[in-house]
Design an enzyme around this catalytic site. Sequence first.
Site, short mmCIF file in Angstrom:
data_model
loop_
_atom_site.label_atom_id
_atom_site.label_comp_id
_atom_site.label_asym_id
_atom_site.label_seq_id
_atom_site.Cartn_x
_atom_site.Cartn_y
_atom_site.Cartn_z
N SER A 45 0.85 -1.20 0.00
CA SER A 45 0.00 0.00 0.00
C SER A 45 0.88 1.24 0.00
O SER A 45 2.03 1.20 0.48
CB SER A 45 -0.89 0.01 1.25
OG SER A 45 -1.53 1.26 1.41
N TYR A 91 -1.56 -0.55 10.32
CA TYR A 91 -1.73 -0.90 8.91
C TYR A 91 -0.51 -0.46 8.11
O TYR A 91 0.02 -1.21 7.30
CB TYR A 91 -3.00 -0.24 8.35
CG TYR A 91 -3.26 -0.52 6.89
CD1 TYR A 91 -3.77 -1.75 6.49
CD2 TYR A 91 -2.99 0.44 5.92
CE1 TYR A 91 -4.02 -2.01 5.15
CE2 TYR A 91 -3.22 0.18 4.58
CZ TYR A 91 -3.74 -1.05 4.21
OH TYR A 91 -3.98 -1.31 2.87
#
Length: 258
Positions: free
Chosen positions: A152, A166
């Site tokens: 990501s 995350y």
Amino acid sequence: MTDYALPNVSHDLSGEVAIVTGATSGLGRRFARTLAAAGAKVAISGRREDRLSEVKAEIEADGGTCHAVRCDVTDADDLKALVQAAEDALGLVTILVNNAGIPDAQFATKMEVELIDLVLDTNVRAPFILSAEVAKRLIAAKRTGRIVNISSAAAFSYGGHGAALYSVSKAAVVRMTETLSVEWARFRINVNAIAPGAFHSEMLAGMLERVGDMSKSFPRGRIGEPPQLDSTLLFLCSPASDVVTGTVVHADDAQGPR
């Protein structure tokens, strides 16, 4: 000297067998359909059996071959069983797309240990175990393969929206990609990653509910659509990327740091 075609590019995945985790929605669903459309036999996994049936039906309606396997990626036995089930149904797995992932959606000081474990088990432990299981079988069969990890843009920047863990987990995916690519290079198993920015998905929908429309702050003022990743995925899963390994493709529409 090998006489290469001009241009030396092919996205034909005929004869390949792929696993896509987290294939019940969003990017994973699109990834599975894209690989099948390029000729691969695809094993899809997820926890929602009704969604798995939907995706399987979509792929087969388009003329593709699909096998659906319910899998909890936090369960190591499930991960190994997934690879075996895919191999039994479709043949040796030569392509793996580690797509399954979850957000944290909480500030670090408010996070329960159970959530910390769940995020790390899903985003880091699962792709590591699954990659090793697929690679082990490829090495034993003396076959080449391609592994694509979904990282990501959050691995490289942190917007402060309660996604610290995350971000950490996706940074770990980047390092996993780099290290495993070196370990398995001599076996001609390519390990690469895609680091998407904001793309429409169930996960992003939850974030937009919490923080509002973030697209106005992006250089191009937009949120990506899953089909815009088709070409990147096919490049990394096909012969077109034969000499590319240990690479992270920033597919973030200039949203991340430079």
